[in-house]
Design a protein around this motif. Sequence first.
Motif, PDB file in Angstrom:
ATOM      1  N   GLU A 153       0.868  -1.185   0.000  1.00 23.71           N
ATOM      2  CA  GLU A 153       0.000   0.000   0.000  1.00 23.71           C
ATOM      3  C   GLU A 153       0.901   1.230   0.000  1.00 23.71           C
ATOM      4  N   ARG A 154       1.088   1.805  -1.161  1.00 23.94           N
ATOM      5  CA  ARG A 154       2.071   2.862  -1.373  1.00 23.94           C
ATOM      6  C   ARG A 154       1.785   4.112  -0.541  1.00 23.94           C
ATOM      7  N   GLU A 155       0.512   4.385  -0.289  1.00 25.84           N
ATOM      8  CA  GLU A 155       0.081   5.516   0.532  1.00 25.84           C
ATOM      9  C   GLU A 155      -1.297   5.183   1.078  1.00 25.84           C
ATOM     10  N   PRO A 156      -1.762   5.891   2.114  1.00 23.28           N
ATOM     11  CA  PRO A 156      -3.091   5.580   2.647  1.00 23.28           C
ATOM     12  C   PRO A 156      -4.172   5.734   1.574  1.00 23.28           C
ATOM     13  N   GLY A 157      -5.043   4.755   1.476  1.00 23.00           N
ATOM     14  CA  GLY A 157      -6.117   4.788   0.477  1.00 23.00           C
ATOM     15  C   GLY A 157      -5.679   4.412  -0.921  1.00 23.00           C
ATOM     16  N   TYR A 158      -4.471   3.885  -1.052  1.00 26.58           N
ATOM     17  CA  TYR A 158      -3.916   3.575  -2.369  1.00 26.58           C
ATOM     18  C   TYR A 158      -4.795   2.614  -3.160  1.00 26.58           C
ATOM     19  N   PHE A 159      -5.389   1.637  -2.491  1.00 25.84           N
ATOM     20  CA  PHE A 159      -6.138   0.611  -3.207  1.00 25.84           C
ATOM     21  C   PHE A 159      -7.557   1.036  -3.587  1.00 25.84           C
ATOM     22  N   TYR A 160      -7.937   2.287  -3.297  1.00 28.56           N
ATOM     23  CA  TYR A 160      -9.210   2.785  -3.824  1.00 28.56           C
ATOM     24  C   TYR A 160      -9.178   2.798  -5.351  1.00 28.56           C
ATOM     25  N   VAL A 161      -8.020   3.029  -5.914  1.00 23.30           N
ATOM     26  CA  VAL A 161      -7.875   3.005  -7.377  1.00 23.30           C
ATOM     27  C   VAL A 161      -8.175   1.603  -7.914  1.00 23.30           C
ATOM     28  N   ALA A 162      -7.850   0.577  -7.119  1.00 20.93           N
ATOM     29  CA  ALA A 162      -8.122  -0.793  -7.539  1.00 20.93           C
ATOM     30  C   ALA A 162      -9.618  -1.034  -7.705  1.00 20.93           C
ATOM     31  N   MET A 163     -10.446  -0.274  -6.970  1.00 19.64           N
ATOM     32  CA  MET A 163     -11.899  -0.407  -7.158  1.00 19.64           C
ATOM     33  C   MET A 163     -12.306   0.016  -8.559  1.00 19.64           C
ATOM     34  N   LEU A 164     -11.660   1.040  -9.092  1.00 21.10           N
ATOM     35  CA  LEU A 164     -11.964   1.475 -10.454  1.00 21.10           C
ATOM     36  C   LEU A 164     -11.531   0.420 -11.471  1.00 21.10           C
ATOM     37  N   VAL A 165     -10.390  -0.192 -11.230  1.00 20.42           N
ATOM     38  CA  VAL A 165      -9.909  -1.265 -12.106  1.00 20.42           C
ATOM     39  C   VAL A 165     -10.871  -2.447 -12.026  1.00 20.42           C
ATOM     40  N   SER A 166     -11.320  -2.787 -10.818  1.00 21.95           N
ATOM     41  CA  SER A 166     -12.266  -3.881 -10.626  1.00 21.95           C
ATOM     42  C   SER A 166     -13.591  -3.577 -11.326  1.00 21.95           C
ATOM     43  N   TYR A 167     -14.027  -2.330 -11.249  1.00 18.22           N
ATOM     44  CA  TYR A 167     -15.259  -1.924 -11.930  1.00 18.22           C
ATOM     45  C   TYR A 167     -15.129  -2.099 -13.447  1.00 18.22           C
TER      46      TYR A 167
END
Length: 135
Positions: free
Chosen positions: A52-66
Amino acid sequence: MTNQQKSLPAWPAIVHGKCPRCRRGDMFATPMYGFKAQVMNKTCPHCGLLFEREPGYFYVAMLVSYAMFVAEMVTMAVAIHVLTGSSNPWLYVSIILSVGVLLSPFNFRYSRIMLLHWLTPGLHYQPETSADRVE
């Protein structure tokens, strides 16, 4: 090039969910499908990379998952139309939602893998981190 500096191929590392920097350590501590929730390691067990490169980093993964889910829905809708020729909306909804639920663990895992391997600037494979550790 010595055996310890041998370059590891990218595709097996991506398919098996390995660290993008060393391509040896597992990104996930649990299997994709199982009775336990998927748990992602905080750091690479081999090279120590913080995932997790920074806090909340994996929120971007939700867009990829979408984006993955939309592609799966369109593919399923076309497949249903070609295979059945039906115009019943309930057939489409039930099959697409069922497949979506079945593929959600896959989407969760591979959206994070794709984010770290391809969509993170400055994070690249470093062959020297792939070497066996000498204790």
